[in-house]
Design a protein around this motif. Structure first.
Motif, mmCIF file in Angstrom:
data_model
loop_
_atom_site.group_PDB
_atom_site.id
_atom_site.type_symbol
_atom_site.label_atom_id
_atom_site.label_comp_id
_atom_site.label_asym_id
_atom_site.label_seq_id
_atom_site.Cartn_x
_atom_site.Cartn_y
_atom_site.Cartn_z
ATOM 1 N N PHE A 54 4.544 30.581 20.775
ATOM 2 C CA PHE A 54 4.438 29.451 19.851
ATOM 3 C C PHE A 54 5.237 29.743 18.594
ATOM 4 C CE2 PHE A 54 0.671 29.568 22.442
ATOM 5 C CZ PHE A 54 0.518 28.251 22.844
ATOM 6 N N GLU A 55 5.790 28.693 18.013
ATOM 7 C CA GLU A 55 6.556 28.841 16.784
ATOM 8 C C GLU A 55 5.662 28.947 15.555
ATOM 9 O OE1 GLU A 55 9.829 29.365 16.730
ATOM 10 O OE2 GLU A 55 9.729 29.263 18.912
ATOM 11 N N SER A 56 4.454 28.371 15.632
ATOM 12 C CA SER A 56 3.574 28.375 14.459
ATOM 13 C C SER A 56 2.230 29.029 14.774
ATOM 14 C CB SER A 56 3.337 26.950 13.962
ATOM 15 O OG SER A 56 2.470 26.257 14.832
ATOM 16 N N GLU A 57 1.636 29.584 13.742
ATOM 17 C CA GLU A 57 0.310 30.171 13.895
ATOM 18 C C GLU A 57 -0.714 29.101 14.254
ATOM 19 O OE1 GLU A 57 -2.964 32.880 11.494
ATOM 20 O OE2 GLU A 57 -1.173 32.182 10.426
ATOM 21 N N ALA A 58 -0.598 27.930 13.648
ATOM 22 C CA ALA A 58 -1.557 26.855 13.923
ATOM 23 C C ALA A 58 -1.556 26.475 15.399
ATOM 24 C CB ALA A 58 -1.233 25.633 13.057
ATOM 25 N N ALA A 59 -0.387 26.329 15.990
ATOM 26 C CA ALA A 59 -0.295 25.983 17.414
ATOM 27 C C ALA A 59 -0.860 27.098 18.286
ATOM 28 C CB ALA A 59 1.154 25.693 17.785
ATOM 29 N N ALA A 60 -0.601 28.339 17.905
ATOM 30 C CA ALA A 60 -1.120 29.483 18.664
ATOM 31 C C ALA A 60 -2.644 29.512 18.605
ATOM 32 C CB ALA A 60 -0.535 30.778 18.121
ATOM 33 N N GLU A 62 -4.607 26.974 18.158
ATOM 34 C CA GLU A 62 -5.102 25.860 18.974
ATOM 35 C C GLU A 62 -5.181 26.278 20.439
ATOM 36 O OE1 GLU A 62 -2.961 22.198 18.425
ATOM 37 O OE2 GLU A 62 -3.219 22.279 16.250
ATOM 38 N N ALA A 63 -4.187 27.028 20.898
ATOM 39 C CA ALA A 63 -4.197 27.518 22.280
ATOM 40 C C ALA A 63 -5.352 28.493 22.492
ATOM 41 C CB ALA A 63 -2.865 28.187 22.617
ATOM 42 N N VAL A 64 -5.600 29.360 21.524
ATOM 43 C CA VAL A 64 -6.736 30.287 21.616
ATOM 44 C C VAL A 64 -8.026 29.488 21.788
ATOM 45 C CG1 VAL A 64 -8.168 31.923 20.318
ATOM 46 C CG2 VAL A 64 -5.685 32.196 20.341
ATOM 47 N N ASP A 65 -8.238 28.486 20.950
ATOM 48 C CA ASP A 65 -9.457 27.675 21.034
ATOM 49 C C ASP A 65 -9.560 26.951 22.376
ATOM 50 O OD1 ASP A 65 -10.177 28.498 18.496
ATOM 51 O OD2 ASP A 65 -9.400 26.687 17.512
ATOM 52 N N ALA A 66 -8.448 26.431 22.861
ATOM 53 C CA ALA A 66 -8.453 25.726 24.144
ATOM 54 C C ALA A 66 -8.796 26.675 25.292
ATOM 55 C CB ALA A 66 -7.092 25.069 24.386
ATOM 56 N N TRP A 67 -8.216 27.867 25.280
ATOM 57 C CA TRP A 67 -8.510 28.829 26.353
ATOM 58 C C TRP A 67 -9.937 29.344 26.259
ATOM 59 C CZ3 TRP A 67 -3.297 31.928 26.600
ATOM 60 C CH2 TRP A 67 -2.397 31.204 27.390
ATOM 61 N N LYS A 68 -10.454 29.527 25.053
ATOM 62 C CA LYS A 68 -11.859 29.927 24.922
ATOM 63 C C LYS A 68 -12.755 28.872 25.580
ATOM 64 C CE LYS A 68 -11.894 32.757 20.726
ATOM 65 N NZ LYS A 68 -12.346 32.796 19.320
ATOM 66 N N ALA A 69 -12.480 27.613 25.345
ATOM 67 C CA ALA A 69 -13.274 26.539 25.942
ATOM 68 C C ALA A 69 -13.081 26.490 27.456
ATOM 69 C CB ALA A 69 -12.893 25.197 25.314
ATOM 70 N N GLU A 70 -11.839 26.619 27.908
ATOM 71 C CA GLU A 70 -11.544 26.541 29.343
ATOM 72 C C GLU A 70 -12.198 27.671 30.127
ATOM 73 O OE1 GLU A 70 -7.701 26.647 32.382
ATOM 74 O OE2 GLU A 70 -7.371 26.316 30.240
ATOM 75 N N TYR A 71 -12.208 28.857 29.576
ATOM 76 C CA TYR A 71 -12.725 30.037 30.285
ATOM 77 C C TYR A 71 -14.128 30.424 29.827
ATOM 78 C CZ TYR A 71 -8.096 30.301 32.169
ATOM 79 O OH TYR A 71 -6.924 29.998 32.819
ATOM 80 N N ASP A 72 -14.847 29.481 29.252
ATOM 81 C CA ASP A 72 -16.220 29.706 28.823
ATOM 82 C C ASP A 72 -17.141 29.311 29.976
ATOM 83 O OD1 ASP A 72 -18.417 30.282 27.271
ATOM 84 O OD2 ASP A 72 -18.371 28.376 26.200
ATOM 85 N N VAL A 73 -17.182 30.140 31.008
ATOM 86 C CA VAL A 73 -17.953 29.819 32.217
ATOM 87 C C VAL A 73 -19.441 30.063 31.989
ATOM 88 C CG1 VAL A 73 -16.032 30.298 33.742
ATOM 89 C CG2 VAL A 73 -17.637 32.125 33.191
ATOM 90 N N ALA A 74 -20.262 29.374 32.742
ATOM 91 C CA ALA A 74 -21.722 29.525 32.629
ATOM 92 C C ALA A 74 -22.143 30.917 33.095
ATOM 93 C CB ALA A 74 -22.421 28.454 33.451
ATOM 94 N N GLU A 75 -23.127 31.451 32.396
ATOM 95 C CA GLU A 75 -23.628 32.791 32.771
ATOM 96 C C GLU A 75 -24.560 32.697 33.949
ATOM 97 O OE1 GLU A 75 -24.488 35.672 29.610
ATOM 98 O OE2 GLU A 75 -24.093 34.011 28.250
#
Length: 75
Positions: A54-60, A62-75
């Motif tokens: 990513f060119e910007s920290e903000a975009a990077a 946002e990707a971190v937050d999206a992946w945290k949500a995507e890979y937040d599987v049920a225990e």
């Protein structure tokens, strides 16, 4: 599952999922920001690795937050 920050220094911030089977890393490189998710073969989704630049920290971050949500599987 939750994510816990396990590393922070002048270039890298890394989070680990509560089951210990996945990590997300945000890294500030010399010319860009890099984000990657790394899943062990024991993870509920199976083994995997993805990375993006990513060119910007903000975009990077946002990707971190999206992946945290995507890979937040049920225990």
């Amino acid at each position: 599952m939750s994510w816990t920050e396990v590393r922070r220094d002048d270039r890298i911030v890394e989070w680990e999922r509560s089951d210990g089977h996945a990590t997300i890393r945000l890294r500030h490189g010399p010319n860009a920001w890099h984000v990657r998710v790394d899943r062990l073969y024991q993870s509920a989704e199976g083994r995997g690795y993805e990375g993006e630049r990513f060119e910007s920290e903000a975009a990077a971050r946002e990707a971190v937050d999206a992946w945290k949500a995507e890979y937040d599987v049920a225990e």
